[in-house]
Design an enzyme around this catalytic site. Sequence first.
Site, PDB file in Angstrom:
ATOM      1  CB  SER A 107      -0.878   0.038   1.245  1.00  0.00           C
ATOM      2  OG  SER A 107      -1.557  -1.160   1.423  1.00  0.00           O
ATOM      3  CG  HIS A 128      -2.205  -0.503  -4.086  1.00  0.00           C
ATOM      4  ND1 HIS A 128      -2.571   0.777  -3.767  1.00  0.00           N
ATOM      5  CD2 HIS A 128      -2.495  -1.246  -2.988  1.00  0.00           C
ATOM      6  CE1 HIS A 128      -3.063   0.806  -2.543  1.00  0.00           C
ATOM      7  NE2 HIS A 128      -3.029  -0.405  -2.057  1.00  0.00           N
ATOM      8  CD  GLU A 140      -3.124   3.591  -6.341  1.00  0.00           C
ATOM      9  OE1 GLU A 140      -3.702   4.658  -6.133  1.00  0.00           O
ATOM     10  OE2 GLU A 140      -2.251   3.135  -5.567  1.00  0.00           O
ATOM     11  CG  ASN A 179      -3.577   4.279   0.223  1.00  0.00           C
ATOM     12  OD1 ASN A 179      -4.806   4.284   0.228  1.00  0.00           O
ATOM     13  ND2 ASN A 179      -2.873   3.171   0.282  1.00  0.00           N
TER      14      ASN A 179
HETATM   15  N1  LIG Z   1      -5.997  -4.925   3.872  1.00  0.00           N
HETATM   16  C1  LIG Z   1      -6.184  -3.966   2.999  1.00  0.00           C
HETATM   17  O1  LIG Z   1      -7.184  -3.266   2.999  1.00  0.00           O
HETATM   18  C2  LIG Z   1      -5.139  -3.751   1.930  1.00  0.00           C
HETATM   19  C3  LIG Z   1      -5.498  -3.054   0.760  1.00  0.00           C
HETATM   20  C4  LIG Z   1      -4.543  -2.893  -0.250  1.00  0.00           C
HETATM   21  C5  LIG Z   1      -3.263  -3.398  -0.064  1.00  0.00           C
HETATM   22  N2  LIG Z   1      -2.954  -4.061   1.102  1.00  0.00           N
HETATM   23  C6  LIG Z   1      -1.588  -4.585   1.210  1.00  0.00           C
HETATM   24  O2  LIG Z   1      -1.641  -5.985   0.966  1.00  0.00           O
HETATM   25  C7  LIG Z   1      -0.648  -6.634   1.755  1.00  0.00           C
HETATM   26  C8  LIG Z   1      -1.289  -7.705   2.609  1.00  0.00           C
HETATM   27  O3  LIG Z   1      -2.262  -7.110   3.431  1.00  0.00           O
HETATM   28  P1  LIG Z   1      -3.393  -8.002   4.150  1.00  0.00           P
HETATM   29  O4  LIG Z   1      -4.327  -7.048   4.776  1.00  0.00           O
HETATM   30  O5  LIG Z   1      -3.900  -9.010   3.209  1.00  0.00           O
HETATM   31  O6  LIG Z   1      -2.516  -8.719   5.273  1.00  0.00           O
HETATM   32  P2  LIG Z   1      -2.817 -10.068   6.079  1.00  0.00           P
HETATM   33  O7  LIG Z   1      -2.000  -9.985   7.301  1.00  0.00           O
HETATM   34  O8  LIG Z   1      -4.280 -10.264   6.187  1.00  0.00           O
HETATM   35  O9  LIG Z   1      -2.257 -11.214   5.116  1.00  0.00           O
HETATM   36  C9  LIG Z   1      -0.898 -11.450   4.913  1.00  0.00           C
HETATM   37  C10 LIG Z   1      -0.671 -12.928   4.677  1.00  0.00           C
HETATM   38  O10 LIG Z   1       0.702 -13.116   4.442  1.00  0.00           O
HETATM   39  C11 LIG Z   1       1.102 -14.343   5.085  1.00  0.00           C
HETATM   40  N3  LIG Z   1       2.553 -14.328   5.294  1.00  0.00           N
HETATM   41  C12 LIG Z   1       3.257 -13.742   6.273  1.00  0.00           C
HETATM   42  N4  LIG Z   1       4.580 -13.959   6.081  1.00  0.00           N
HETATM   43  C13 LIG Z   1       4.693 -14.681   4.952  1.00  0.00           C
HETATM   44  C14 LIG Z   1       5.817 -15.229   4.245  1.00  0.00           C
HETATM   45  N5  LIG Z   1       7.043 -15.014   4.634  1.00  0.00           N
HETATM   46  N6  LIG Z   1       5.555 -15.938   3.113  1.00  0.00           N
HETATM   47  C15 LIG Z   1       4.301 -16.173   2.708  1.00  0.00           C
HETATM   48  N7  LIG Z   1       3.228 -15.694   3.348  1.00  0.00           N
HETATM   49  C16 LIG Z   1       3.413 -14.938   4.465  1.00  0.00           C
HETATM   50  C17 LIG Z   1       0.283 -14.346   6.355  1.00  0.00           C
HETATM   51  O11 LIG Z   1       0.180 -15.654   6.884  1.00  0.00           O
HETATM   52  C18 LIG Z   1      -1.047 -13.811   5.874  1.00  0.00           C
HETATM   53  O12 LIG Z   1      -1.904 -14.835   5.451  1.00  0.00           O
HETATM   54  C19 LIG Z   1       0.039  -5.541   2.534  1.00  0.00           C
HETATM   55  O13 LIG Z   1       1.168  -5.119   1.826  1.00  0.00           O
HETATM   56  C20 LIG Z   1      -0.992  -4.437   2.583  1.00  0.00           C
HETATM   57  O14 LIG Z   1      -0.427  -3.154   2.756  1.00  0.00           O
HETATM   58  C21 LIG Z   1      -3.860  -4.258   2.071  1.00  0.00           C
END
Ligand SMILES: NC(=O)c1ccc[n+]([C@@H]2O[C@H](COP(=O)([O-])OP(=O)(O)OC[C@H]3O[C@@H](n4cnc5c(N)ncnc54)[C@H](O)[C@@H]3O)[C@@H](O)[C@H]2O)c1
Length: 650
Positions: A107, A128, A140, A179
């Site tokens: 993000s 993104h 994005e 953002n």
């Molecule tokens: N949540 C949102 O609204 C949102 C929106 C856009 C972008 N993002 C971005 O997406 C990314 C993930 O966010 P999220 O909310 O899904 O997080 P989350 O914590 O829900 O999911 C992350 C996943 O990654 C896994 N993980 C952790 N370490 C790992 C590794 N070494 N190898 C493989 N898997 C691993 C975890 O087990 C988990 O299932 C972040 O970069 C976040 O900034 C999030």
Amino acid sequence: MGHGIAEVCAISGLPVIIEDAFPEALKKAEVSIKSSLDRMKKSGKIDDTAYSSVLSRISFSSSLKEAVRDADLIIEAVPEIPDLKISVIKDITSSCRPDVIVASNTSNIRISTLADHATNPQRVLGLHFFNPPVVMKLVEVIKSDKTSQEYFDSAFEFAKFIGKTPIKVLKDSPGFVVNRINAPESLLFCLILDKGMARPEDVDAFAKGQGLPMGPYELMDYVGIDTVVHSLEYYSETLDREYGKCHYFKKFMEEGKLGLKSGKGFYVWENGHAKIPEAKPSSVLELLDILAVEINEAVKIIEEGVAAPSDIETGVKLGMNRPFGPISVAESLTNAEIKRKLLALSQKFDTKIFYPAKSIEDGKLREIISGKALKHTEETAQPASDAKAADGDEVVRLERDEQTKVARLILKNTRNNLINQKVLESLEKYLKQLWNDHEINVIVIRGEGDNFSAGAQLTQFFSGPMDFSENARLGERTFRLLSEIPKITIAEMKGFVLGGGFELSIWCDIRVATPEATIGFPETTLGLIPGWGGSQRLSKLVGMSRASYLILTGDRFTGKYASDIGLVYKLFEKTNIASETDRLAADLASRIAPVSAAMAKKLIYKGSEMGTDNGLEMESVAMGLLYGTDDLKEGISAFLQKRKPDYKGR
Ligand SMILES: NC(=O)c1ccc[n+]([C@@H]2O[C@H](COP(=O)([O-])OP(=O)(O)OC[C@H]3O[C@@H](n4cnc5c(N)ncnc54)[C@H](O)[C@@H]3O)[C@@H](O)[C@H]2O)c1
């Protein structure tokens, strides 16, 4: 985010492997995907076969090496921790093929920070997605200074292929586009609480009263107050130290009040809903304050060459679920107005973050939002309003069928085909294009999906009464073209035909409908009037008594009733209205002489506005004009030769 992105890819027909370091996360991912597909099945978006084939395309893995070995595209979505992302990118790029795209769903983190640790950094870029990926159309596509144009273009095409609307982020600046536009707003809402200027519920009540779908504090509770704090901390390190000025949110986070996820934030959350205390709309802000802050950030983004005005507009609309973005709002305001607002805000909240961007300070708002002031790249020179609409951004589609001589204008803005300025402009453009099109004799106006049109998009931004009045004139001007164009126009009324949608239909020459169509003018129940010609035209079609009743009560009525009162010419069943309307249109296009149709329309419409003497005079002049036409000669000789006429419209 990972399982949502995987589901989107599988729905688009691509085989996907979901890899996670934690087996329980894989199980959770499978459950989430199944429940999302269940919802789609329930709402009829997919059937049993599609359900199973989507699932059959998704597999799960606990081995990163194996998962990426044969992949053509890899998207990482591990938590937003820079060191973790760096190590994952390192592992991916050392195990996958050297030529595949390696994307991050980060993000905030700069793509070049990640690319620095990759083999072949030119293939590392940002994709993104927005939450939830299955629903949100925006992606994005982010380029770092190391990303090659070829990989960037392929990633852009990929986003389109999976049904998303991508925007180009040409520099990986913190927060990218959406953002980043949000960043100063988050600070503003924190400073309001820091300074004890208002209560969250009162500011939210004010924001919702202005037409925003959710108040800002409710939204921050929904996103997670910790996420907002981390973002502000990141912006204070990368954009401006003053983002570190916010204290209230940090205190909340330290107390474990994170919003929805902890059950309490600004509000108590139960069953996914915030319990908002009784509130009185706050006067600490005006809508223009919030809009000015967004416009200011948008201008900074353009100045830095991060994105084009049209992409910023699309990004904010789709990423924040808004009917309008900062560029179109800026187009309706003056430079001086915005500058005044920003100077006042900067003083009131004692921060230079709200201080006018250079172009606004120099009085060059118009130039910068038109893209003209930029030397940067050809992409940034694209203004928002006349930019070619991105795929999926098309609000009216023109279909021309030279064989049948029928054109169709298909409304396709939002699920209910709402009419806004862009729809009006598209209709105007296509009608003018069809005006002298001799291959087309009949135009059908149709709505995509189940509805004709549920009316005007009421949440469009208008800066004041004059702006609103001009919008009414634009609607009248556009709809009037339907009665003036020298072609037969047919409105196909089905589902909702309300307000502006109903007005669009009554400017057509012929109306057909389904018996159960829901028709009406709800304007007077909303404090409005039918403002796109409805108050004038309905009485001409159904008489003053019926028109008064229908406008003054706002009552809805059916297609069947419309047919009984002579407003609708023919009723067709819902299942075949499109084919029946097309058949009617093709029949008229083949039988009716275009010159006769054009003249008859003029006589009927203009005649209804003048005395009988003048009308009859016009009629005899028209007869004289028709006498010399090829169409008249063709009509008579075809009649005598008992064959179908071949009219040329001359
Ligand atoms: N949540 C949102 O609204 C949102 C929106 C856009 C972008 N993002 C971005 O997406 C990314 C993930 O966010 P999220 O909310 O899904 O997080 P989350 O914590 O829900 O999911 C992350 C996943 O990654 C896994 N993980 C952790 N370490 C790992 C590794 N070494 N190898 C493989 N898997 C691993 C975890 O087990 C988990 O299932 C972040 O970069 C976040 O900034 C999030």
